[in-house]
Design a protein around this motif. Structure first.
Motif, PDB file in Angstrom:
ATOM      1  N   PHE A  10     -37.094  46.405  -3.945  1.00 38.69           N
ATOM      2  CA  PHE A  10     -36.608  47.689  -3.415  1.00 38.69           C
ATOM      3  C   PHE A  10     -37.528  48.186  -2.297  1.00 38.69           C
ATOM      4  O   PHE A  10     -37.078  48.802  -1.335  1.00 38.69           O
TER       5      PHE A  10
ATOM      6  N   ILE B 151     -30.817  52.768  -2.470  1.00 38.02           N
ATOM      7  CA  ILE B 151     -30.745  52.023  -3.738  1.00 38.02           C
ATOM      8  C   ILE B 151     -30.053  52.909  -4.770  1.00 38.02           C
ATOM      9  O   ILE B 151     -30.420  54.078  -4.930  1.00 38.02           O
TER      10      ILE B 151
ATOM     11  N   PRO C  92     -40.423  53.983  -9.813  1.00 37.05           N
ATOM     12  CA  PRO C  92     -40.232  53.737  -8.381  1.00 37.05           C
ATOM     13  C   PRO C  92     -41.545  53.885  -7.610  1.00 37.05           C
ATOM     14  O   PRO C  92     -42.348  54.765  -7.921  1.00 37.05           O
TER      15      PRO C  92
ATOM     16  N   TYR D  44     -40.231  53.988  -1.796  1.00 36.78           N
ATOM     17  CA  TYR D  44     -38.761  54.073  -1.812  1.00 36.78           C
ATOM     18  C   TYR D  44     -38.236  55.182  -2.741  1.00 36.78           C
ATOM     19  O   TYR D  44     -37.031  55.288  -2.967  1.00 36.78           O
TER      20      TYR D  44
ATOM     21  N   ILE E  44     -34.095  56.058  -3.547  1.00 38.26           N
ATOM     22  CA  ILE E  44     -33.471  55.504  -4.761  1.00 38.26           C
ATOM     23  C   ILE E  44     -32.784  56.656  -5.502  1.00 38.26           C
ATOM     24  O   ILE E  44     -33.294  57.788  -5.526  1.00 38.26           O
TER      25      ILE E  44
END
Ligand code: SF4
Ligand code: SF3
Length: 552
Positions: free
Chosen positions: A306, A313, A323, A327, A331
């Motif tokens: 990711f 995402i 996470p 990102y 996400i």
């Protein structure tokens, strides 16, 4: 603050996570999850009694499976979401209680008083207080009180129910329900609030969880195939295509469909990830031309994948990992998945995901094209059953190996790659779930046009694999255990637990299970399973393979 959780395969030291979950679960979330399971057991007592008097409530049913599913490994790590679920549990309990009392009134019966040892519904607005209450109902406490055999088997049942709830929830989202599934969950959770029983009864209940799970998986199969058609053999691109992009991970077909509808004509390419790979084989999903392929591998690779993905995402249920900051803003979660600080899409409107995709750079060029073939679910395999049977009869196919289940981060999981690679050329590999990423990009060739690697789909498609085995047994007029078929299974979370219980309920013997055995199954309980089903931990690839082929 300490915690105790041993529900998944990666549990610390193979015994239990006590300081912090290896999965990233904090002690606060662990306590809230324990409290939620306690609350679901409490409300199940009323739901079960109401149902016995003919009163059933859809909201109670749906909440029960959603809430249980939320406590599955790698699903929801957000304390605020658990606080909200506990509040909802309090109102659902009142609903179930009123239902029961009204049913009693109608039946001219006196309603039972059902006192609760821990008043979980007090202090619902105070997160710290809820966490403290959760610490009173932890699993370690149960082990101390009941001993590892009974406590472990009770937990096996609860974990099986969590997996069952996941399948029931997925099916319900696609409009498929059967009250027998909800009834079983409520009855079993009610039973677990009563006097503990012996190993025999608990094991029998665990197998009954496996039995009802077959029904739940059948419902899900009907939901998936009824909505999107039967998966068909499909070449899926596994390299990137130039352009803006969204990657969808998890297991939820409906979320993917909604996203595909909402991205149509927006010049955004959509990729599957992890367990969403099989979606590329459904006619109702592959018809969207901007579903361009699959990106990456199994769930445990997501932090790097990711990070490197130049788009948005969407993480549907499950498995989410913490996470990275790189990102976190791009996400999004949906369904029962949650992570504190990550935007959750609860209304099916994926506009924020689309905006994030358009704001990200996207892929600047096409990577060299590369693809794999998927889509060998039951319908496809049944359609070539005659050819497969002939190949077996002619001695061209010697043996089938079902190598499947969950993937994970442990080095011992290389066993499954090595095993697949060493399967002799006159044998066929059936696979499913995310464990296949250990070997699904390797070239296994074919036997008279029958691919040697047949991907049956997600873990959610275990029903399909079971139907294939049952159909083969029917064609050869023998039992599944008499087929030239062996199960080599990798497990990680509670969906795998319930699938294993289903296989045991079906009487399937000689399963090899790895990379390690469940910490919650005590030696005494394991002995019974070994005696009855000859289930065994994976050992050395060469020895296991030789022993399997020599035995059949
Ligand atoms: Fe540990 Fe697994 Fe529980 Fe996470 S789910 S806390 S890794 S046992
Ligand atoms: Fe995998 Fe989580 Fe179990 Fe669906 S994505 S099989 S671990």
């Amino acid at each position: 603050m300490s915690m105790f959780c041993y529900q998944c395969e990666q549990t610390a030291k193979g015994a239990g996570c006590t300081v912090l979950g290896v999965c990233g679960k904090e002690p606060t979330t662990a306590a809230l999850q324990d409290l939620l399971v306690y609350a679901i057991k409490d409300l199940s007592r009323y739901a079960n009694r109401a149902r016995q008097l003919g009163s059933v409530d859809k909201a109670v049913n749906v909440f029960t499976v959603k809430a249980l599913f939320s406590t599955l490994t790698n699903v929801d790590f957000d304390p605020a979401r658990f606080q909200a679920l506990l509040k909802e549990a309090a109102s659902i309990k009142e609903r179930a209680k009123s239902l029961y009392e009204a049913a009693c009134k109608r039946a001219g019966k006196k309603a039972e008083q059902l006192p609760c040892e821990v008043q979980w519904w007090t202090n619902l607005d105070d997160l710290d207080a809820l966490v403290k209450t959760g610490a009173l109902v932890g699993v370690q406490d149960k082990i101390n009180k009941l001993g590892p055999d009974v406590a472990g088997l009770q937990e096996l049942i609860v974990y099986g129910l969590k997996g069952l709830a996941a399948y029931a929830d997925h099916a319900q989202i696609l409009g498929k329900e059967d009250d027998a599934v909800y009834a079983f969950i409520h009855k079993t959770l009610d039973r677990l609030t009563q006097k503990p029983t012996d190993i025999g009864e608990l094991l029998q209940t665990a197998l009954a969880v496996g039995q009802i799970n077959l029904k739940a998986m059948e419902l899900l199969d009907a939901g998936n195939t009824g909505t999107y058609g039967h998966p068909e053999p499909t070449q899926v691109r596994i390299t990137s295509v130039k352009g803006k992009c969204i990657v969808v991970s998890g297991h939820d077909l409906k979320d993917l469909e909604e996203l595909l509808k909402q991205t149509q004509g927006k010049r955004i390419n959509v990729y599957t990830h992890g367990e969403m790979l099989p979606c590329n084989a459904y006619p109702g999903l592959k018809k969207y031309k901007h579903l361009v392929g699959n990106y990456g591998g199994a769930w445990q690779d997501q932090r790097n994948e990711f990070d490197a993905f130049p788009g948005a995402i969407l993480m549907t249920t499950n498995c989410i990992q913490k996470p990275k900051d790189s990102y976190k803003a791009r996400i999004f979660t949906s369904g029962v998945v949650g992570w504190a600080g990550v935007t959750h899409i609860s209304n099916g409107d994926f506009t924020p995901v689309i905006k994030a995709a358009l704001a990200a750079p996207g892929f600047t060029e096409d990577a060299p094209a590369k693809s794999i073939t998927i889509g060998f679910a039951r319908n496809t395999i049944m359609s070539v059953a005659g050819k497969v049977i002939d190949a077996v009869k002619a001695g061209k196919i010697r043996h089938f190996f079902l190598i499947g289940g969950c993937d994970g981060a442990k080095p011992g999981r290389n066993y499954f790659t090595e095993f697949a690679q060493k399967v002799p050329n006159d044998c066929v590999i059936l696979t499913l779930a995310c464990g296949k990423y250990r070997f699904n990009k390797l070239d296994f060739g074919d036997i008279d046009g029958i691919p040697r690697l047949l991907d049956c789909g997600q873990c959610n498609d275990a029903y399909s694999a079971i139907q294939i085995a049952v159909a083969l047994a029917g064609a050869f007029k023998c039992g599944v255990n008499d087929l030239p078929l062996s199960f080599v299974l990798s497990w990680y979370e509670q969906k795998a637990v319930v699938i294993l219980l289903t296989l045991l309920h079906l009487g399937i013997k000689n399963i090899k299970l790895g990379p390690s055995l469940p910490a919650f199954v005590s030696p005494a309980a394991l002995n019974v399973l070994v005696e009855k089903f000859n289930i065994a931990p994976v050992g050395s690839v060469d020895e296991d393979l030789t022993a399997i082929l020599a035995a059949k």
